[in-house]
Scaffold this motif. Structure first.
Motif, PDB file in Angstrom:
ATOM      1  N   VAL A 104       0.822  -1.204   0.000  1.00  0.00           N
ATOM      2  CA  VAL A 104       0.000   0.000   0.000  1.00  0.00           C
ATOM      3  C   VAL A 104       0.855   1.253   0.000  1.00  0.00           C
ATOM      4  N   ASP A 105       1.963   1.233   0.744  1.00  0.00           N
ATOM      5  CA  ASP A 105       2.849   2.386   0.803  1.00  0.00           C
ATOM      6  C   ASP A 105       3.321   2.773  -0.590  1.00  0.00           C
ATOM      7  N   GLN A 106       3.653   1.769  -1.397  1.00  0.00           N
ATOM      8  CA  GLN A 106       4.099   2.045  -2.769  1.00  0.00           C
ATOM      9  C   GLN A 106       2.987   2.627  -3.621  1.00  0.00           C
ATOM     10  N   ILE A 107       1.776   2.162  -3.413  1.00  0.00           N
ATOM     11  CA  ILE A 107       0.644   2.693  -4.171  1.00  0.00           C
ATOM     12  C   ILE A 107       0.532   4.197  -3.956  1.00  0.00           C
ATOM     13  N   PHE A 108       0.580   4.609  -2.692  1.00  0.00           N
ATOM     14  CA  PHE A 108       0.407   6.025  -2.386  1.00  0.00           C
ATOM     15  C   PHE A 108       1.601   6.850  -2.850  1.00  0.00           C
ATOM     16  N   GLN A 109       2.819   6.335  -2.647  1.00  0.00           N
ATOM     17  CA  GLN A 109       4.002   7.070  -3.059  1.00  0.00           C
ATOM     18  C   GLN A 109       4.015   7.264  -4.573  1.00  0.00           C
ATOM     19  N   ASN A 110       3.635   6.228  -5.305  1.00  0.00           N
ATOM     20  CA  ASN A 110       3.634   6.345  -6.758  1.00  0.00           C
ATOM     21  C   ASN A 110       2.470   7.175  -7.272  1.00  0.00           C
ATOM     22  N   THR A 111       1.401   7.244  -6.498  1.00  0.00           N
ATOM     23  CA  THR A 111       0.319   8.159  -6.857  1.00  0.00           C
ATOM     24  C   THR A 111       0.819   9.593  -6.826  1.00  0.00           C
ATOM     25  N   LYS A 113       3.958  10.706  -6.986  1.00  0.00           N
ATOM     26  CA  LYS A 113       4.990  10.957  -8.006  1.00  0.00           C
ATOM     27  C   LYS A 113       4.403  10.972  -9.408  1.00  0.00           C
ATOM     28  N   GLY A 114       3.479  10.052  -9.682  1.00  0.00           N
ATOM     29  CA  GLY A 114       2.902   9.977 -11.017  1.00  0.00           C
ATOM     30  C   GLY A 114       2.075  11.197 -11.367  1.00  0.00           C
ATOM     31  N   LEU A 115       1.238  11.639 -10.442  1.00  0.00           N
ATOM     32  CA  LEU A 115       0.406  12.807 -10.716  1.00  0.00           C
ATOM     33  C   LEU A 115       1.249  14.067 -10.842  1.00  0.00           C
ATOM     34  N   ALA A 116       2.322  14.161 -10.048  1.00  0.00           N
ATOM     35  CA  ALA A 116       3.224  15.303 -10.165  1.00  0.00           C
ATOM     36  C   ALA A 116       3.895  15.323 -11.539  1.00  0.00           C
ATOM     37  N   ARG A 117       4.238  14.135 -12.025  1.00  0.00           N
ATOM     38  CA  ARG A 117       4.886  14.043 -13.342  1.00  0.00           C
ATOM     39  C   ARG A 117       3.965  14.566 -14.449  1.00  0.00           C
ATOM     40  N   ILE A 118       2.662  14.321 -14.332  1.00  0.00           N
ATOM     41  CA  ILE A 118       1.723  14.746 -15.373  1.00  0.00           C
ATOM     42  C   ILE A 118       1.359  16.224 -15.243  1.00  0.00           C
ATOM     43  N   THR A 119       1.139  16.681 -14.000  1.00  0.00           N
ATOM     44  CA  THR A 119       0.628  18.045 -13.800  1.00  0.00           C
ATOM     45  C   THR A 119       1.722  19.098 -13.680  1.00  0.00           C
ATOM     46  N   HIS A 120       2.952  18.666 -13.378  1.00  0.00           N
ATOM     47  CA  HIS A 120       4.080  19.589 -13.167  1.00  0.00           C
ATOM     48  C   HIS A 120       3.799  20.546 -12.014  1.00  0.00           C
ATOM     49  N   TYR A 231       2.554  11.700   1.646  1.00  0.00           N
ATOM     50  CA  TYR A 231       3.434  11.403   0.517  1.00  0.00           C
ATOM     51  C   TYR A 231       3.446  12.630  -0.390  1.00  0.00           C
ATOM     52  N   LYS A 232       4.619  12.989  -0.888  1.00  0.00           N
ATOM     53  CA  LYS A 232       4.748  14.186  -1.717  1.00  0.00           C
ATOM     54  C   LYS A 232       5.454  13.853  -3.026  1.00  0.00           C
ATOM     55  N   GLY A 233       5.123  14.618  -4.028  1.00  0.00           N
ATOM     56  CA  GLY A 233       5.814  14.504  -5.304  1.00  0.00           C
ATOM     57  C   GLY A 233       5.850  15.863  -5.975  1.00  0.00           C
ATOM     58  N   GLY A 234       6.871  16.096  -6.797  1.00  0.00           N
ATOM     59  CA  GLY A 234       6.909  17.292  -7.633  1.00  0.00           C
ATOM     60  C   GLY A 234       7.318  18.575  -6.962  1.00  0.00           C
ATOM     61  N   THR A 235       7.917  18.509  -5.758  1.00  0.00           N
ATOM     62  CA  THR A 235       8.281  19.748  -5.063  1.00  0.00           C
ATOM     63  C   THR A 235       9.186  20.630  -5.921  1.00  0.00           C
ATOM     64  N   MET A 236      10.148  20.017  -6.584  1.00  0.00           N
ATOM     65  CA  MET A 236      11.098  20.803  -7.373  1.00  0.00           C
ATOM     66  C   MET A 236      10.465  21.397  -8.634  1.00  0.00           C
ATOM     67  N   VAL A 313      -3.425  18.447  -5.593  1.00  0.00           N
ATOM     68  CA  VAL A 313      -2.411  19.125  -6.408  1.00  0.00           C
ATOM     69  C   VAL A 313      -2.312  20.554  -5.911  1.00  0.00           C
ATOM     70  N   LEU A 314      -1.094  20.990  -5.597  1.00  0.00           N
ATOM     71  CA  LEU A 314      -0.840  22.345  -5.114  1.00  0.00           C
ATOM     72  C   LEU A 314       0.056  23.057  -6.110  1.00  0.00           C
ATOM     73  N   GLY A 315      -0.343  24.236  -6.501  1.00  0.00           N
ATOM     74  CA  GLY A 315       0.467  25.008  -7.436  1.00  0.00           C
ATOM     75  C   GLY A 315       0.023  26.450  -7.462  1.00  0.00           C
ATOM     76  N   PRO A 316       0.594  27.261  -8.351  1.00  0.00           N
ATOM     77  CA  PRO A 316       0.210  28.673  -8.437  1.00  0.00           C
ATOM     78  C   PRO A 316      -1.278  28.805  -8.728  1.00  0.00           C
ATOM     79  N   ALA A 317      -1.861  29.940  -8.340  1.00  0.00           N
ATOM     80  CA  ALA A 317      -3.266  30.177  -8.679  1.00  0.00           C
ATOM     81  C   ALA A 317      -3.470  30.107 -10.184  1.00  0.00           C
ATOM     82  N   ARG A 318      -2.408  30.358 -10.916  1.00  0.00           N
ATOM     83  CA  ARG A 318      -2.435  30.266 -12.380  1.00  0.00           C
ATOM     84  C   ARG A 318      -2.256  28.790 -12.803  1.00  0.00           C
ATOM     85  N   MET A 319      -3.221  27.964 -12.427  1.00  0.00           N
ATOM     86  CA  MET A 319      -3.157  26.535 -12.722  1.00  0.00           C
ATOM     87  C   MET A 319      -4.072  26.176 -13.885  1.00  0.00           C
ATOM     88  N   GLU A 320      -3.796  25.039 -14.507  1.00  0.00           N
ATOM     89  CA  GLU A 320      -4.673  24.532 -15.565  1.00  0.00           C
ATOM     90  C   GLU A 320      -5.852  23.815 -14.900  1.00  0.00           C
TER      91      GLU A 320
END
Length: 346
Positions: A104-111, A113-120, A231-236, A313-320
């Motif tokens: 289960v831990d991998q499921i959440f971690q990859n969720t 990372k995967g969503l961060a990869r798509i949404t930037h 779990y976090k992804g896409g910080t950079m 998903v957290l990002g600038p107010a100028r989001m898609e």
């Protein structure tokens, strides 16, 4: 005041252009790029009205305008239609999870990372460490004359503890009477389903001495909250956004994202509930100064009718917004499907 159709179309065009360019938008740009059937002069007048109404802002001396938080709110509530996930995005998600669900831990971690990869953007997943685990018992241990340790144990062997400040004149034996009553009331209940409403029901049905139990409720709630894993992804990814070129601003946000309790509070909203599959909080609605000009798009995911946590998903107010809302809803459904199959196979 309601916006007429022309103002809505102009506001929508400005926001869509600003999402893409990150540059203030002028009337000539809107007239040239969007077929609105009106002149640049008319658009300029409408933009002035929208600014006076609080939907647009004019940064420094630029002739262009940018959306305000009020403008984004109207856009999300009234103008956005979630985009359908593309075939390439579906394929990416399905491929991303292949051979990555051994626990289960991998499921959440990859969720995350995967969503961060798509949404930037930054992706946050907050969930119980052991989905489906149930309360086994609660117990108090003496610490000193003023404090005790509350121990919370689940049927999966998970143990959480927190410091409990004893009311005056109360000893550990009396606290363990409280613990026994709480255990009897909550034993066997999935940890994911225990919330403050349930504890309030316990208070209404069982408790006689409010002073004795009040602190127990707070401590027990903290213990349950600590059951959650983040779990976090896409910080950079944020470093690539124009909004975070300011070093101090980026540092403030990164520091906040390292504080798990703060991030958990962002996602743990005990306010107004909504039936919407995806919710959006913009600017000051996030209630944290480091992200006052950001937005959070979030959804709750479940497995077998048990709420397991939130994905955001957290990002600038100028989001898609249209694209990310569609992606988040799809990802939520996909992860729910994986979790249900994972639990059925256990």
């Amino acid at each position: 005041m309601n916006l007429d159709e022309r103002k809505q179309k102009i506001l929508q065009a400005i926001i869509q252009d600003y999402i893409t360019s990150a540059e203030p938008v002028g009337s000539r740009t809107i007239a040239r790029k969007y077929n609105l059937g009106v002149s640049a002069a008319t658009i300029r007048n409408e933009m002035f009205d929208l600014e006076m109404m609080g939907y647009l802002e004019q940064p420094h001396t630029s002739a262009g305008r940018i959306p305000s938080i009020k403008g984004y709110r109207f856009y999300v509530d009234c103008l956005v239609k979630p985009e359908k996930v593309t075939n390439d995005e579906k394929k990416f998600v399905e491929t991303w999870f292949q051979d990555k669900v051994s626990d289960v831990d991998q499921i959440f971690q990859n969720t995350a990372k995967g969503l961060a990869r798509i949404t930037h953007n930054v992706t946050l997943v907050m969930t119980s460490q052991q989905p489906g685990s149930r309360l086994k018992y609660i117990r108090f241990l003496p610490l000193d004359h003023r404090r005790a340790i509350m121990i919370v144990v689940t049927d999966s062997g998970q143990i959480e503890n927190c410091i409990y400040s004893k009311p005056d004149g109360v000893d550990v034996d009396e606290l363990n009477i409280v613990a026994e009553k709480l255990t009897n009331f909550l034993s066997g209940v999935p940890m994911a389903k225990i919330n403050m409403d349930m504890l309030q029901q316990f208070h209404d049905d069982v408790v006689d001495d409010l002073d004795l139990y009040r602190t127990a409720f707070r401590s027990l709630h903290r213990a349950f909250r600590r059951q959650q894993q983040l779990y976090k992804g896409g910080t950079m990814e944020l470093l690539n956004k124009p909004e975070f070129k300011d070093v101090d601003k980026a540092k403030s946000l990164f520091t906040m994202l390292e504080e798990q309790d703060i991030v958990a509070n962002i996602l743990h909203d005990e306010g107004e509930q909504t039936d919407k599959p995806v919710t959006v909080r913009i600017g000051e609605e996030t209630k944290l100064s480091p992200i006052n000009d950001c937005s959070i798009i979030e959804a709750t995911f479940t497995a077998n009718d048990v709420v397991l946590g939130k994905i955001a998903v957290l990002g600038p107010a100028r989001m898609e917004y249209a694209r990310i809302i569609g992606l988040l809803d799809f990802m939520k459904q996909h992860v729910t499907h994986i979790l249900e199959h994972y639990q059925d196979d256990k």
